[in-house]
Design an enzyme around this catalytic site. Structure first.
Site, short mmCIF file in Angstrom:
data_model
loop_
_atom_site.label_atom_id
_atom_site.label_comp_id
_atom_site.label_asym_id
_atom_site.label_seq_id
_atom_site.Cartn_x
_atom_site.Cartn_y
_atom_site.Cartn_z
N ASN A 60 -4.07 7.63 7.56
CA ASN A 60 -4.19 7.36 6.13
C ASN A 60 -5.23 8.32 5.58
O ASN A 60 -6.33 8.40 6.10
CB ASN A 60 -4.63 5.91 5.90
CG ASN A 60 -4.73 5.55 4.43
OD1 ASN A 60 -4.23 6.27 3.58
ND2 ASN A 60 -5.37 4.43 4.14
N GLY A 61 -4.89 9.05 4.52
CA GLY A 61 -5.83 10.00 3.95
C GLY A 61 -5.18 11.36 3.76
O GLY A 61 -3.95 11.48 3.77
N GLU A 120 -4.47 -1.30 -21.56
CA GLU A 120 -4.06 -2.00 -20.34
C GLU A 120 -2.63 -2.52 -20.46
O GLU A 120 -1.85 -2.45 -19.51
CB GLU A 120 -5.04 -3.15 -20.05
CG GLU A 120 -4.68 -4.03 -18.88
CD GLU A 120 -4.68 -3.31 -17.54
OE1 GLU A 120 -4.18 -3.91 -16.57
OE2 GLU A 120 -5.16 -2.17 -17.46
N GLU A 167 3.86 0.94 -15.69
CA GLU A 167 3.84 0.81 -14.24
C GLU A 167 5.09 0.13 -13.69
O GLU A 167 5.65 0.58 -12.69
CB GLU A 167 2.61 -0.01 -13.80
CG GLU A 167 1.31 0.74 -13.80
CD GLU A 167 0.17 -0.14 -13.34
OE1 GLU A 167 -0.57 0.27 -12.43
OE2 GLU A 167 0.00 -1.25 -13.89
N LYS A 217 -0.98 0.37 -4.09
CA LYS A 217 -1.99 -0.58 -4.55
C LYS A 217 -3.38 0.05 -4.55
O LYS A 217 -4.09 -0.02 -5.54
CB LYS A 217 -1.98 -1.82 -3.66
CG LYS A 217 -2.96 -2.90 -4.08
CD LYS A 217 -2.63 -3.44 -5.46
CE LYS A 217 -3.58 -4.52 -5.90
NZ LYS A 217 -3.32 -4.96 -7.27
N ARG A 247 0.82 -1.22 0.00
CA ARG A 247 0.00 0.00 0.00
C ARG A 247 0.85 1.26 0.00
O ARG A 247 0.38 2.35 -0.33
CB ARG A 247 -0.92 0.01 1.23
CG ARG A 247 -1.96 -1.08 1.23
CD ARG A 247 -2.77 -1.02 2.51
NE ARG A 247 -3.57 0.17 2.60
CZ ARG A 247 -4.86 0.24 2.31
NH1 ARG A 247 -5.50 -0.83 1.89
NH2 ARG A 247 -5.53 1.37 2.43
N HIS A 292 -3.27 9.27 -38.27
CA HIS A 292 -3.71 10.55 -37.71
C HIS A 292 -2.72 11.11 -36.68
O HIS A 292 -3.10 11.87 -35.80
CB HIS A 292 -5.10 10.41 -37.10
CG HIS A 292 -6.15 10.07 -38.10
ND1 HIS A 292 -6.80 11.02 -38.85
CD2 HIS A 292 -6.65 8.87 -38.49
CE1 HIS A 292 -7.66 10.43 -39.66
NE2 HIS A 292 -7.59 9.12 -39.46
#
Length: 632
Positions: free
Chosen positions: A107-108, A502, A509, A627, A27, A525
């Site tokens: 957290n935040g 994706e 990433e 994450k 995280r 184009h």
């Protein structure tokens, strides 16, 4: 995005906190720290930059001198950080402490922290970090000047905060208590025997308990070893049911795999089986898999609005093709971070679908709350109920998104630790395919024969994915072509365009190579100007009605000396002759409109993974990313 762990127990909490942090490291990982009340009931803290191993090593080497109090305690809080305010640095790492009395993890984002900081500087508080979190510690300390009750101090403090937070607070003057609060960020309480734990994610606490209390929006809780008292946003004492998690600690171990991403790529056939289990019959889809009210609600749907971020947004784009092509229903897909900040026109009889792996994605959750508010406003102003149904497609049963939605579909992917999403994306596509069929059935726009064909295709999907994984060695060889490359272009048509998006995202990433995706028909184009022998072009070539169009697009690349890599169906036959700069890998066969994008995605995941290995990056924890994006 940060990870929070806490413990209030009879045993030493440090091993529990460290193990919890390891399980939350995905995280956030620029720094970590632990604060606890030691045997002398004094706050003690250790922080370090980098990964959890650095913190553990520091705890082992920075123990107090012999004879003094060791770094141990029955009550403690811990944190792994992903920087939002203040650069990665030890002084910015959590926990933050005020006057050696109050310790906080958070957290935040506290949006009004600058105003609070200016006020606190006038009050004489000294700041040691550039974080927004430090104002929380000072605010709680200030409230403790007016009360000795830690719960009241925290409740009074959070009334001053604007933004999102999950916080845990311990205090030297209240050595047997911990107070937690949440608003806009997840927090769970683990229930043990004579002990309690807190975390931002269930997975952090699986080694110590399987029983959890899930705090709701605006809740605060007073926690001791023996009790938990929860108060809602209005300050009323409330009961929250204890829920037993079906997860086990073993599911988040690496096993024989080098990285979690690699493990999770290989878990996709089973994840698809688990997602389909109980949702399909011999030749049909069970609409009630979306909820017992789903069939009645789906009959009223006149359009579909999908809101998501990142990889989940790409899943939504694939579903747009399916929805309009297979059942003729208008479908709109938007990025949540854009949708929530504009004034959208919401049509009556819309199915509003939010997609999130964690169910805590801040922008997606805010967009859902926005649409619910619009629904109420329209109902009040028009003196009639506007018919909007909300559906969340999510991998977490106990998330904020699932609690906010009318209907919920759980993807059953299991824990996904690698930051780059793999099996969560695949199972989201499976869920969306089932949604398309269910909508078509409810509205009689899908024949039983078409439904049976789609179900048969979905049943083949685990085998198709297993076969696609067998190409790993060939893909590994292709990956070496990217060793010295800085850019790449991905091409696809139809549903393969979002799959190309994706694939480009995965490469960006985890390998840090700049990559962009384009519809193959758009080459002339603008993107064709980028083509040379230093920019690999990756194309996806299923055997569908657009294959001849795609072949023409690929010839344009070859004519300009481009390095072309084609993942094709065995029947696509992009080129039967060997040509310089052209690599073709027959990735799959016997795929249909639903199964093709899901199957081809496997090759792109493996390509990104092996390029990252060659580049020497941190595959599971790429720089600057986390994450779960639980803050803006």
């Amino acid at each position: 995005m940060c990870g929070i762990v806490g413990a209030i127990a009879e045993r030493n909490s440090v091993p529990v906190l460290l193990e919890g942090l390891r399980r939350l490291e995905y995280r956030g990982y620029d720094s970590a720290g632990i604060a606890l009340l030691n045997a002398d009931q004094q706050l003690s803290r250790v922080r370090s930059l980098g990964k959890i191993k650095n913190l553990e090593d520091k705890i082992n080497t920075l123990m107090s001198p012999q004879g003094a109090t060791p770094f141990a305690g029955h009550i403690g809080i811990a944190h792994t950080r992903w920087a939002t305010h203040g650069a990665p640095a030890e002084h910015n790492a959590h926990p933050h402490i005020c006057n050696n009395q109050v310790a906080v993890v958070h957290n935040g984002i506290i949006e009004n922290y600058q105003a609070l900081k200016a006020q606190q500087l006038q009050q004489g508080y000294v700041f040691t970090s550039q974080t927004d979190t430090e104002v929380i510690a000072h605010c709680v300390f200030e409230q403790l000047k007016h009360t000795t009750d830690l719960l009241s101090a925290v409740q009074n403090a959070i009334a001053h905060f604007k933004g999102a937070y999950a916080i845990a607070v311990i205090c030297a003057n209240n050595p047997h208590q911990m107070v937690v609060a949440r608003k806009g960020s997840p927090l769970v309480i683990g229930v043990g025997i004579g002990e309690h734990f807190i975390a931002s994610d269930v997975s952090a606490l699986l080694p110590v308990t399987q029983n959890f209390l899930f705090l709701e929006e605006g809740d605060t809780a007073l926690i001791t070893r023996e009790t938990v008292h929860i108060y809602n946003a209005q300050g009323h004492l409330v009961e929250r049911d204890i829920k037993q998690s079906a997860l086990s600690s073993a599911v988040v171990e690496l096993g024989e795999h080098r990285h979690f991403m690699h493990k999770e790529i290989y878990e996709q056939p089973q994840a698809v089986l688990d997602t389909l289990e109980g949702r399909i019959g011999a030749s049909n889809v069970f609409i009630n898999a979306f909820g017992h009210q789903a069939e009645a609600l789906f009959k009223t749907v006149q359009s579909v609005q999908i809101i998501a971020c990142g990889t989940s947004y790409h899943a939504g784009l694939v579903a747009k093709y399916w929805t309009e092509d297979i059942i003729g229903l208008p479908c709109y897909v938007e990025v949540a971070s854009e949708y929530r900040y504009r004034n959208p026109v919401v049509q009556n009889n819309t199915l509003f679908v939010t997609i999130s792996q964690s169910g805590e994605t801040a922008d997606t959750l805010a967009a859902l709350q926005q649409i619910k508010a619009i629904k109420v406003i329209k109902a009040n102003t028009q003196a009639k109920q506007i018919n909007i149904t909300t559906l969340s497609i999510c991998n977490s049963a106990e998330s904020s998104l699932t609690r906010e939605s009318d209907l919920t579909f759980l993807t059953h992917a299991g824990p996904e630790v690698g930051v780059a999403s793999t099996k969560a994306f695949t199972t989201q596509l499976v869920a969306l395919a089932l949604l398309v069929v269910s909508l078509g059935k409810a509205q009689n726009t899908l024949t039983p024969e078409r439904e049976k064909a789609i179900v048969n295709g979905l049943k083949k999907l685990p085998g198709l994915l297993t076969n696609a994984l067998k190409h790993e060695e060939a893909i590994k060889e292709i990956a070496y072509q990217f060793a010295n490359k800085n850019s790449a272009i991905f091409l696809g048509r139809g549903t393969m365009y979002p799959i190309a998006m994706e694939g480009a995202l995965k490469l960006k990433e985890i390998s840090y190579i700049h990559a962009e995706a384009y519809p193959a028909g758009e080459l002339k184009h603008g993107p064709l100007a980028l083509i040379d022998d230093q920019v690999p072009v990756i194309a996806i070539a299923p055997n569908d009605e657009l294959i001849e169009k795609l072949k023409s697009n690929l010839q344009e690349v070859q004519a300009r000396g481009g390095q072309l890599i084609v993942f094709e169906d065995e029947e696509s036959k992009v080129n039967q002759t060997n040509q310089p700069g052209l690599v073709i890998l027959k990735t799959t066969n016997n795929v249909g409109r639903i199964t093709a994008p899901i199957t081809f995605n496997i090759a792109l995941q493996l390509l990104a993974y092996h390029v990252a290995l060659i580049k020497g990056t941190d595959v599971d924890r790429p720089r600057n990313l986390a994450k779960s994006v639980t803050v803006e």
